[in-house]
Scaffold this active site. Structure first.
Site, PDB file in Angstrom:
ATOM      1  N   GLN A 160      26.892  29.951  41.700  1.00 37.64           N
ATOM      2  CA  GLN A 160      27.190  30.484  43.039  1.00 37.64           C
ATOM      3  C   GLN A 160      26.003  30.293  43.980  1.00 37.64           C
ATOM      4  OE1 GLN A 160      28.165  34.414  41.642  1.00 37.64           O
ATOM      5  NE2 GLN A 160      30.368  34.087  41.815  1.00 37.64           N
ATOM      6  N   THR A 184      28.595  37.161  47.062  1.00 34.82           N
ATOM      7  CA  THR A 184      29.583  37.128  45.988  1.00 34.82           C
ATOM      8  C   THR A 184      30.298  38.476  45.971  1.00 34.82           C
ATOM      9  OG1 THR A 184      28.185  38.073  44.240  1.00 34.82           O
ATOM     10  CG2 THR A 184      27.941  35.709  44.678  1.00 34.82           C
ATOM     11  N   CYS A 185      31.214  38.648  45.021  1.00 37.77           N
ATOM     12  CA  CYS A 185      31.937  39.922  44.956  1.00 37.77           C
ATOM     13  C   CYS A 185      31.002  41.074  44.591  1.00 37.77           C
ATOM     14  CB  CYS A 185      33.086  39.833  43.954  1.00 37.77           C
ATOM     15  SG  CYS A 185      32.578  39.369  42.293  1.00 37.77           S
ATOM     16  N   ASN A 186      29.871  40.765  43.963  1.00 37.18           N
ATOM     17  CA  ASN A 186      28.967  41.823  43.510  1.00 37.18           C
ATOM     18  C   ASN A 186      27.701  41.974  44.343  1.00 37.18           C
ATOM     19  OD1 ASN A 186      30.478  42.797  41.368  1.00 37.18           O
ATOM     20  ND2 ASN A 186      29.739  41.209  39.980  1.00 37.18           N
ATOM     21  N   ASN A 212      44.596  37.211  30.348  1.00 42.97           N
ATOM     22  CA  ASN A 212      44.788  35.822  29.943  1.00 42.97           C
ATOM     23  C   ASN A 212      44.292  34.857  31.019  1.00 42.97           C
ATOM     24  OD1 ASN A 212      45.557  35.247  27.372  1.00 42.97           O
ATOM     25  ND2 ASN A 212      47.750  35.112  27.778  1.00 42.97           N
ATOM     26  N   ALA A 266      51.822  34.396  28.355  1.00 43.36           N
ATOM     27  CA  ALA A 266      51.731  35.413  29.414  1.00 43.36           C
ATOM     28  C   ALA A 266      50.612  35.043  30.381  1.00 43.36           C
ATOM     29  CB  ALA A 266      51.524  36.818  28.863  1.00 43.36           C
TER      30      ALA A 266
END
Length: 451
Positions: free
Chosen positions: A143, A47-49, A217, A212
């Site tokens: 994940q 994963t990203c971490n 968001n 936005a």
């Protein structure tokens, strides 16, 4: 158990190294195919971490020549001795550095490794969200499940490792269900989604207006869209970023519309939920606009989340009946209190993890003994069949009487039966292990007494 884990995560390695060690696209399939050659099953979590490899050391190990340990082109041969978890750990560390083409000296200082009980504990902590950057976050569980399913589909998850994974999944669910480690919102997006479920009994029937399409968001949209809202309206100054966000959310099967910011006044009445974070210096929603929207929607309640600084929504809007207005400060206060509650819950969760790991290890031993007994019975049957075949051959070819052959058969079977425990007792006697001798003798006496 022979379970090994090596890896890096957000706590041990900088993002630059994590990027170099990450597995993307078809990398995992190629890597798993190579790992099959030196493990009794492997699983890669990327994963990203974090990047982690979970593997089981085989009892009989396929080894390659030393200069290309995991190359498919290498000549493989069976080792005479089982591979230890220490040896497998070193092989995995070397393999990871080679596969990702990162010098070993740059990789090793940031790697952690665990075996057996510590590896189980680590795996359970990761699955339960106790090792995550955001304490208790649930995304890591999903994940891991996706990684497991991928490994299953590709045939890389062996029965034994699959059993370990299933035990971890069941234990992680208990940690999350029996403690409060994952119940308190500690991210803005998650906090906003919790507000939705508190105010609306049926989120799947709501319309969500996003003012936005920036990063904050986007995170809110991902969390609220995950509740299965019926419709999402994206209102942005320019269509490009709004369309990108619409494409990102499209896989959820939700009806999505993109509108220019100039249509905000005419759209507001359609929204049950509003999240605004425009970065504008001007107020976008005032009390009069909200009154018109409420009248048009027959005063059905509205949830408004204003994440902008300066604010997009006039604070006086919160004084209107049927409007629930939360500013970014309101959410931050909620998050701060919840984070402390999660930290307290994590103490309880860690104790439960320790208890569950012991349970898993006990179940593994029971399972392993069952397999050992099965293997021992099969070996005994094989030896008995060999003795029987010799006796039958002697009956057909020799002049010995049936009684003589049966007597010899009984003698040989007796020798076969007592050889293993006799050898064990001799070995225990040489080692001075009186406890083992007593255990073997008492066990045999008890077994024969029952017969």
């Amino acid at each position: 158990m022979n379970l090994v884990v090596i890896g890096v995560n957000h706590k041990t390695a900088p993002v630059a190294l994590r990027e170099r060690l990450a597995f993307v696209g078809g990398d995992i399939q190629v890597a798993q195919a190579q790992l099959q050659q030196i493990t009794a099953g492997s699983l890669i979590i990327s994963t990203c971490n974090r990047t982690e490899i979970y593997a089981l050391a085989p009892s009989t190990q396929l080894l390659a020549n030393s200069d290309a340990a995991l190359s498919k082109q290498s000549d493989l041969s069976l080792a005479d001795e089982p591979v230890s978890t220490v040896d497998l750990t070193e092989q995995l560390i070397t393999w990871l550095a080679d596969f990702k083409q990162v010098p070993l000296e740059e990789t090793r200082p940031y790697l952690y490794d665990y075996v057996d009980g510590q590896a189980l504990t680590h795996m359970l902590r990761v699955a339960a969200g106790l090792d995550s950057m955001i304490l208790g976050e649930p995304q890591i569980f999903g994940q891991i499940k996706r990684s497991v399913n991928q490994a299953k589909e590709q045939g890389f998850l062996t029965n034994q490792l699959n059993w370990v994974v299933e035990q971890i999944f069941a234990a992680a669910k208990r940690v999350r269900n029996e403690t409060d480690v994952g119940t308190q919102a500690i991210s803005l997006g998650y906090a906003a989604s919790k507000l939705v479920t508190q105010i609306f009994d049926r989120p799947e029937e709501t319309t969500f207006l996003l003012i936005a399409a920036g990063e904050m968001n986007r995170l809110v949209a991902q969390n609220i869209a995950g509740l299965g809202v019926k419709r999402i309206l994206i209102c942005n100054r320019t269509p490009e970023r709004a369309n990108l966000l619409a494409q990102e959310l499209a896989h959820l099967g939700i009806q999505i519309e993109v509108h220019p910011l100039t249509e905000l006044d005419s759209l507001l009445y359609q929204a049950d939920i509003v999240s605004s974070c425009s970065g504008s210096m001007d107020m976008l929603i005032d009390k009069a606009m909200t009154r018109r929207a409420l009248k048009k929607r027959r005063y059905k309640p509205m949830l408004m989340v204003d994440l902008a600084v300066p604010r997009d929504i006039d604070s006086s809007v919160g004084k209107l009946d049927d409007v629930y207005l939360y500013s970014i400060d309101d959410l931050q206060h909620v998050i701060a209190g919840n984070l402390e509650k999660r930290r307290q819950a994590a103490v309880e969760a860690e104790l439960l993890v320790s208890h569950l790991v012991v349970e898993i290890e006990r179940r593994f031993q029971v399972r392993k003994v069952g397999q050992d007994i099965h293997d021992y019975r099969a070996l005994a049957a094989q030896k008995a069949e060999a003795v029987l075949n010799e006796a039958l051959h002697e009956l057909r070819t020799s002049e010995a009487t049936a009684e003589e052959v049966m007597t010899e058969l009984t003698r040989r079977l007796t020798q076969t039966l007592v050889h293993a425990p006799s050898s064990l007792m001799r070995r225990a006697a040489r080692d001075g292990n009186n406890e083992a001798i007593d255990l073997i003798i008492l066990g045999l006496k008890d077994a024969y007494r029952k017969k």
